[in-house]
Design an enzyme around this catalytic site. Structure first.
Site, mmCIF file in Angstrom:
data_model
loop_
_atom_site.group_PDB
_atom_site.id
_atom_site.type_symbol
_atom_site.label_atom_id
_atom_site.label_comp_id
_atom_site.label_asym_id
_atom_site.label_seq_id
_atom_site.Cartn_x
_atom_site.Cartn_y
_atom_site.Cartn_z
ATOM 1 N N LYS A 167 76.356 5.861 19.216
ATOM 2 C CA LYS A 167 75.953 7.263 19.391
ATOM 3 C C LYS A 167 76.842 7.928 20.435
ATOM 4 O O LYS A 167 76.481 8.045 21.599
ATOM 5 C CB LYS A 167 74.479 7.359 19.778
ATOM 6 N N ARG B 20 68.295 18.544 22.958
ATOM 7 C CA ARG B 20 68.228 19.963 23.307
ATOM 8 C C ARG B 20 68.596 20.861 22.135
ATOM 9 O O ARG B 20 67.999 21.923 21.932
ATOM 10 C CB ARG B 20 69.139 20.250 24.500
ATOM 11 N N SER C 254 74.921 16.163 21.083
ATOM 12 C CA SER C 254 75.342 17.558 21.244
ATOM 13 C C SER C 254 75.953 17.769 22.618
ATOM 14 O O SER C 254 76.843 18.586 22.798
ATOM 15 C CB SER C 254 74.157 18.505 21.072
ATOM 16 N N GLY C 255 75.444 17.040 23.624
ATOM 17 C CA GLY C 255 76.036 17.057 24.954
ATOM 18 C C GLY C 255 76.121 18.412 25.613
ATOM 19 O O GLY C 255 77.069 18.691 26.343
ATOM 20 N N GLY C 256 75.155 19.299 25.380
ATOM 21 C CA GLY C 256 75.149 20.592 26.049
ATOM 22 C C GLY C 256 75.744 21.736 25.240
ATOM 23 O O GLY C 256 75.820 22.865 25.728
ATOM 24 N N GLU D 297 75.772 4.088 23.554
ATOM 25 C CA GLU D 297 76.070 5.506 23.772
ATOM 26 C C GLU D 297 77.163 5.724 24.815
ATOM 27 O O GLU D 297 76.879 5.907 25.998
ATOM 28 C CB GLU D 297 74.813 6.250 24.221
#
Length: 268
Positions: free
Chosen positions: A111, A209, A179-181, A69
């Protein structure tokens, strides 16, 4: 670790523990994050890439499929071009050190985060722009031997089998992104755009999230809200399914689902 203000998250200890504790799972993940505003420095990029490669090698030595990742954080005012250039450097270093550590490409999953502008950038990118930059990066940096790439958000189930050679092999091969926020809707629209045209991989998701946020807020820890929360989770899962097929429109989404989930200065 830090280098001239550039922060890199290192997490090799969990991989080292594999050498002394036999775990009965087939997938093992490690995330390394790189922050753009203060660089990142060449040393930060090198250490991030080397840490991922060492973890991947240790995982494969212990008959596990490493989930690699390399995440580029959203912090900053930089535009999408800056993210693209930094991601190119990071991914190039990651695969260089994977080779140096004799990691089998066919036995890993990647990822990464999508290529997006910084969270504080005034010029926002459209889903099509995010798709174009991200797919361009994949084609320039990812060897075709890598069987799976997962876009980052974080709940995803892979079907697993153990090959005769002893390596664990994912039967569900795809590009999964973080998605990273991003907001729930934004992450799906970007993923959907990546599936609008042919590319060398099936592009899918690995969301946390962006899959769980509405569900958890609906539940609120109250037993009487369990059914409503389950229904909300099903809606999110169905939307993700449509996005990885290129059939998601975003119609009928709530205002809550459109809210960004970026946390400035978030520490893993």
């Amino acid at each position: 670790m830090t280098s001239h203000g550039a922060k890199v998250l290192m997490g090799l200890l969990c991989a080292l523990r594999l050498t002394t504790n036999r775990v009965h799972v087939s997938l093992n993940g490690k995330r390394t994050v790189v922050s753009i505003p203060n660089g990142p420095s060449a040393l930060a990029v090198k250490e991030a890439a080397l840490g991922l490669a060492r973890y991947a090698a240790i995982s494969q030595d212990n008959r596990l499929v490493p989930i690699v990742e390399p995440e580029i954080l959203l912090d900053g005012e930089h535009g999408i071009d800056k993210t693209f250039e930094v991601a190119k450097k990071v991914w190039a270093e990651v695969f260089f050190y994977l080779v140096e550590n004799n990691v089998l490409f066919e036995g890993i999953l990647l990822k990464p985060s999508m290529v997006t502008p910084g969270a504080d950038c005034k010029e926002r990118a459209t889903p099509q722009q995010v798709a174009n930059y991200t797919l361009k990066l994949l084609k320039q940096r990812i060897p075709p031997a890598v069987p799976g790439i997962m876009t980052k958000m974080t709940i995803m189930s892979e079907l697993i089998a153990v090959s005769p050679s002893g390596f664990s092999v994912g039967l569900y091969c795809c590009n999964q992104f973080l998605s990273g926020g991003q907001s729930e809707v934004e992450a799906r629209l970007n993923l959907n755009a990546m599936n609008q045209s042919p590319n060398p991989w099936h592009v899918s998701f690995s969301y946390a999230r962006a899959l769980q946020n509405t569900c958890l807020k609906t539940w609120g820890g109250r037993p009487e809200n369990v059914k409503a929360a389950q229904d909300a989770l099903l809606v999110r899962a169905s939307a993700n399914s449509l996005a990885q097929l290129g059939k998601y429109t975003g119609e009928g989404e709530s205002e809550e689902a459109k809210k960004g989930m970026f946390v400035k200065g978030y520490v893993y």
